[in-house]
Scaffold this motif. Structure first.
Motif, PDB file in Angstrom:
ATOM      1  N   GLY A  80      11.502  -8.034   4.682  1.00  0.00           N
ATOM      2  CA  GLY A  80      11.621  -6.580   4.596  1.00  0.00           C
ATOM      3  C   GLY A  80      10.282  -5.884   4.748  1.00  0.00           C
ATOM      4  N   LEU A  81       9.443  -6.379   5.649  1.00  0.00           N
ATOM      5  CA  LEU A  81       8.110  -5.797   5.838  1.00  0.00           C
ATOM      6  C   LEU A  81       8.165  -4.529   6.681  1.00  0.00           C
ATOM      7  CD1 LEU A  81       6.145  -9.067   6.748  1.00  0.00           C
ATOM      8  CD2 LEU A  81       6.181  -7.902   4.538  1.00  0.00           C
ATOM      9  N   ASP A  82       7.220  -3.632   6.423  1.00  0.00           N
ATOM     10  CA  ASP A  82       7.103  -2.432   7.251  1.00  0.00           C
ATOM     11  C   ASP A  82       6.076  -2.625   8.361  1.00  0.00           C
ATOM     12  OD1 ASP A  82       8.860  -0.788   5.571  1.00  0.00           O
ATOM     13  OD2 ASP A  82       7.284  -1.073   4.083  1.00  0.00           O
ATOM     14  N   LEU A  83       5.230  -3.634   8.190  1.00  0.00           N
ATOM     15  CA  LEU A  83       4.155  -3.848   9.166  1.00  0.00           C
ATOM     16  C   LEU A  83       3.676  -5.291   9.076  1.00  0.00           C
ATOM     17  CD1 LEU A  83       2.027  -2.640  11.172  1.00  0.00           C
ATOM     18  CD2 LEU A  83       0.620  -2.101   9.171  1.00  0.00           C
TER      19      LEU A  83
ATOM     20  N   ILE B 115       0.870  -1.186   0.000  1.00  0.00           N
ATOM     21  CA  ILE B 115       0.000   0.000   0.000  1.00  0.00           C
ATOM     22  C   ILE B 115       0.899   1.226   0.000  1.00  0.00           C
ATOM     23  CG2 ILE B 115      -1.805   1.258   1.237  1.00  0.00           C
ATOM     24  CD1 ILE B 115      -2.731  -1.389   2.441  1.00  0.00           C
ATOM     25  N   ASN B 116       0.913   1.957  -1.114  1.00  0.00           N
ATOM     26  CA  ASN B 116       1.785   3.137  -1.238  1.00  0.00           C
ATOM     27  C   ASN B 116       3.199   2.875  -0.749  1.00  0.00           C
ATOM     28  OD1 ASN B 116       0.065   4.957  -2.475  1.00  0.00           O
ATOM     29  ND2 ASN B 116      -0.973   5.375  -0.540  1.00  0.00           N
ATOM     30  N   GLU B 117       3.831   1.884  -1.293  1.00  0.00           N
ATOM     31  CA  GLU B 117       5.233   1.576  -0.988  1.00  0.00           C
ATOM     32  C   GLU B 117       5.418   0.963   0.396  1.00  0.00           C
ATOM     33  OE1 GLU B 117       7.501   2.269  -3.550  1.00  0.00           O
ATOM     34  OE2 GLU B 117       5.703   2.875  -4.644  1.00  0.00           O
ATOM     35  N   VAL B 118       4.350   0.840   1.190  1.00  0.00           N
ATOM     36  CA  VAL B 118       4.476   0.216   2.509  1.00  0.00           C
ATOM     37  C   VAL B 118       4.183  -1.279   2.357  1.00  0.00           C
ATOM     38  CG1 VAL B 118       3.637   0.192   4.887  1.00  0.00           C
ATOM     39  CG2 VAL B 118       3.741   2.358   3.625  1.00  0.00           C
ATOM     40  N   LYS B 119       5.138  -2.111   2.757  1.00  0.00           N
ATOM     41  CA  LYS B 119       4.973  -3.566   2.622  1.00  0.00           C
ATOM     42  C   LYS B 119       4.343  -4.152   3.883  1.00  0.00           C
ATOM     43  CE  LYS B 119       7.686  -6.653   0.675  1.00  0.00           C
ATOM     44  NZ  LYS B 119       8.929  -7.451   0.422  1.00  0.00           N
ATOM     45  N   ILE B 120       3.202  -4.756   3.703  1.00  0.00           N
ATOM     46  CA  ILE B 120       2.402  -5.191   4.848  1.00  0.00           C
ATOM     47  C   ILE B 120       2.039  -6.665   4.689  1.00  0.00           C
ATOM     48  CG2 ILE B 120       0.202  -4.847   6.056  1.00  0.00           C
ATOM     49  CD1 ILE B 120       0.225  -1.979   4.922  1.00  0.00           C
TER      50      ILE B 120
ATOM     51  N   ILE C 222     -10.174  -3.970   7.544  1.00  0.00           N
ATOM     52  CA  ILE C 222      -8.758  -3.723   7.843  1.00  0.00           C
ATOM     53  C   ILE C 222      -8.031  -3.096   6.660  1.00  0.00           C
ATOM     54  CG2 ILE C 222      -6.556  -4.802   8.496  1.00  0.00           C
ATOM     55  CD1 ILE C 222      -8.158  -6.836  10.138  1.00  0.00           C
ATOM     56  N   VAL C 223      -8.055  -3.751   5.498  1.00  0.00           N
ATOM     57  CA  VAL C 223      -7.286  -3.236   4.351  1.00  0.00           C
ATOM     58  C   VAL C 223      -7.722  -1.821   3.930  1.00  0.00           C
ATOM     59  CG1 VAL C 223      -6.679  -3.619   1.927  1.00  0.00           C
ATOM     60  CG2 VAL C 223      -6.630  -5.527   3.526  1.00  0.00           C
ATOM     61  N   PRO C 224      -9.018  -1.535   3.797  1.00  0.00           N
ATOM     62  CA  PRO C 224      -9.388  -0.175   3.375  1.00  0.00           C
ATOM     63  C   PRO C 224      -8.986   0.892   4.406  1.00  0.00           C
ATOM     64  CG  PRO C 224     -11.245  -1.683   3.077  1.00  0.00           C
ATOM     65  CD  PRO C 224     -10.207  -2.426   3.859  1.00  0.00           C
ATOM     66  N   VAL C 225      -9.074   0.556   5.703  1.00  0.00           N
ATOM     67  CA  VAL C 225      -8.695   1.511   6.751  1.00  0.00           C
ATOM     68  C   VAL C 225      -7.203   1.827   6.662  1.00  0.00           C
ATOM     69  CG1 VAL C 225      -8.516   1.822   9.260  1.00  0.00           C
ATOM     70  CG2 VAL C 225     -10.552   0.738   8.286  1.00  0.00           C
ATOM     71  N   LEU C 226      -6.394   0.793   6.471  1.00  0.00           N
ATOM     72  CA  LEU C 226      -4.944   1.001   6.319  1.00  0.00           C
ATOM     73  C   LEU C 226      -4.636   1.787   5.049  1.00  0.00           C
ATOM     74  CD1 LEU C 226      -3.292  -2.408   7.257  1.00  0.00           C
ATOM     75  CD2 LEU C 226      -3.102  -0.234   8.485  1.00  0.00           C
ATOM     76  N   THR C 227      -5.325   1.435   3.971  1.00  0.00           N
ATOM     77  CA  THR C 227      -5.077   2.104   2.690  1.00  0.00           C
ATOM     78  C   THR C 227      -5.332   3.596   2.806  1.00  0.00           C
ATOM     79  OG1 THR C 227      -5.741   0.097   1.557  1.00  0.00           O
ATOM     80  CG2 THR C 227      -5.674   2.111   0.240  1.00  0.00           C
ATOM     81  N   GLU C 228      -6.427   3.943   3.459  1.00  0.00           N
ATOM     82  CA  GLU C 228      -6.780   5.347   3.637  1.00  0.00           C
ATOM     83  C   GLU C 228      -5.715   6.033   4.497  1.00  0.00           C
ATOM     84  OE1 GLU C 228      -9.206   6.727   2.004  1.00  0.00           O
ATOM     85  OE2 GLU C 228      -8.739   8.687   2.896  1.00  0.00           O
ATOM     86  N   ALA C 229      -5.293   5.359   5.571  1.00  0.00           N
ATOM     87  CA  ALA C 229      -4.345   5.968   6.503  1.00  0.00           C
ATOM     88  C   ALA C 229      -2.957   6.138   5.890  1.00  0.00           C
ATOM     89  CB  ALA C 229      -4.251   5.122   7.774  1.00  0.00           C
TER      90      ALA C 229
END
Lengths: 308, 308
Positions: free
Chosen positions: B246-249, B209-214, B299-306
């Motif tokens: 190499g995850l961010d979250l 999600i926007n370069e953040v690996k989850i 979960i996914v849409p909330v993270l995507t928005e944030a």
């Protein structure tokens, strides 16, 4: 739910305009506050179809977000072919018949793509699946889209499913498809009164293929020389577009709608790879592509494979 | 056309396995040489459903290209959730109910996504659209997928269209859905005999999600403490996964299938932003997410928005 815009791609062709009108009507019958809009000028061909079946052109918009939160895309999905502020609205549905690329959503959506020759073929199914009758004039627009996308039923993109839709739509409208279709295509291929700027923008689409930025414009003509005898001025113009947009390749394709061949004018630093992809030699930047009439089926996949 | 593989996502859940079997069967009836395969171990829940309705698990594959040129994806589209060599085969169809992301084709394809709670709901339509009767045991698998994805019809993802499909499938199978469904979910929530490694991989999906690996793993439980009393060891394991990939979250979500709440364990450098997104305070890296049972919708849409 507030108002929802329904629109086809930039530089709209007859399928994009017809599908916006036809799908907006279906969604209205299903209770949605849907409005068909367009992202560019209508072509002479589309104007002929709209007038024949008694429609006004949909309203031209530059941006979607100032008016709506949600949109429905027809006849396209790639971001660069869509409204400029597509990232600021939610795409809730797509009805399309192209490859999927450069498209992403945050949320689940209704996405209906089928590998058929025309969006109208899918819309014909959606009317039936939803139990809504297609009004006679909308059936006429859908038939026009099928005639346009198939070059009067002769393109290799024209599938059995398209043929089945055409038969059903002819039964509803009662028009003579061959006679009407030829008149419509000729209206579109009438290039008198068109500037070179018009021709370049008429039916141009941008594609990103493996980091290579490409624009492919296609013009239908009765006589290819109507366009090609202005090649020098055309090249000046295309080089300017290439520089302004930072393109790696511009393919200007003139399709002979009576003989079903095309002439391609290839400019830009990837012109060599394009000519290799089509196995032709460019002479004075041009080559004949025998039997090529479909950008979607005969040009884009060949380039994609070659640029891998 | 040669053989075509039909498969769901990695770490397959009941919908992915059931949809692969159900859609492969439909395509076989329509003349395609389709084989359902899977990209990972079946869960206890899925094993219960397969055995109840008399199926073997589909064959496990590591790669597709050595055996087939074309594949059909069900219940997913994002590349990182698919077979490792997805770029070496042609995706000719997708039937899915998730957002579209990290997905691109060279050619037009059949893509059918609908914003419903389960792929089985769409497959139920496809059987009808193609005039193919759903065999009793396949209807049982499809019903199992709907029970699984809706946590026995209680998830907010469960739509009227899912409900309509459930009623039709119950009529075909004749099973008592409440009784059968609870037994199936309990089989899946039986975590005895599962190592922590098993739990982390059971139903884990990666997202960019926007370069953040989850990565988000979800485990259903009857008693959340069955998992959370092993938190220290679980964290050791998750930190190793975060470092290796190499995850961010990493969000490890334990869902109480009787009370329909979840506990989230959030680790990685974006854990703070995740807790802000859900408006909760992490205590000992965990928080309760009241009423949250759906990764896809809650979960996914909330993270995507944030993370925009």
């Amino acid at each position: 739910m507030g108002k929802v815009f329904v629109f086809g791609h930039k530089n709209p062709d007859t399928d994009s305009i017809s599908s916006a009108i036809s799908y907006a009507y279906l969604k209205q019958q299903l209770g949605m506050n849907a409005e068909a809009v367009r992202l560019g000028d209508v072509t002479n061909e589309t104007a002929y179809a709209l007038e024949y079946f008694g429609f006004e052109a949909p309203r031209l918009i530059e941006k979607a977000a100032p008016e709506v939160a949600k949109v429905i895309l027809v006849d396209h999905n790639e971001k660069q072919q869509s409204v400029d502020d597509i990232d600021d609205v939610q795409v809730i549905e797509v009805v399309d018949h192209h490859r999927i690329a450069n498209f992403e959503t945050n949320d689940p959506l209704y996405y209906r793509a089928e590998p058929v020759g025309c969006t109208a073929t899918i819309l014909n199914k959606l009317y039936k699946e939803n139990g809504v009758e297609i009004p006679k004039n909308i059936a006429g627009l859908m038939l026009s889209a099928l005639i346009s996308d198939s070059l009067l039923f002769k393109s290799p993109t024209y599938t059995d499913q398209d043929r089945a839709a055409v038969e059903e739509l002819i039964a509803i409208t009662g028009v003579n498809a061959q006679e009407y279709g030829l008149a419509m295509l000729k209206a579109g291929a009438d290039l008198s009164g068109k500037t070179l700027e018009d021709l370049v923008k008429l039916d141009a689409k941008e594609f990103g293929i493996n980091e290579v930025k490409i624009e492919i414009a296609q013009v239908n003509a009765i006589d290819i020389n109507d366009v090609m005898n202005r090649q020098a001025d055309l090249e000046d113009l295309l080089y300017r577009v290439i520089a302004e947009k930072g393109l790696d390749l511009f393919l200007f394709v003139v399709t002979d709608i009576l003989n079903n061949d095309s002439i391609v004018l290839a400019l830009g630093k990837e012109a060599g790879r394009a000519s290799e992809a089509f196995n032709v030699t460019l002479v004075n930047n041009t080559a004949t592509l025998k039997g090529v009439v479909s950008r979607k089926m005969q040009i884009v996949p060949v380039l994609t494979e070659a640029l891998k």
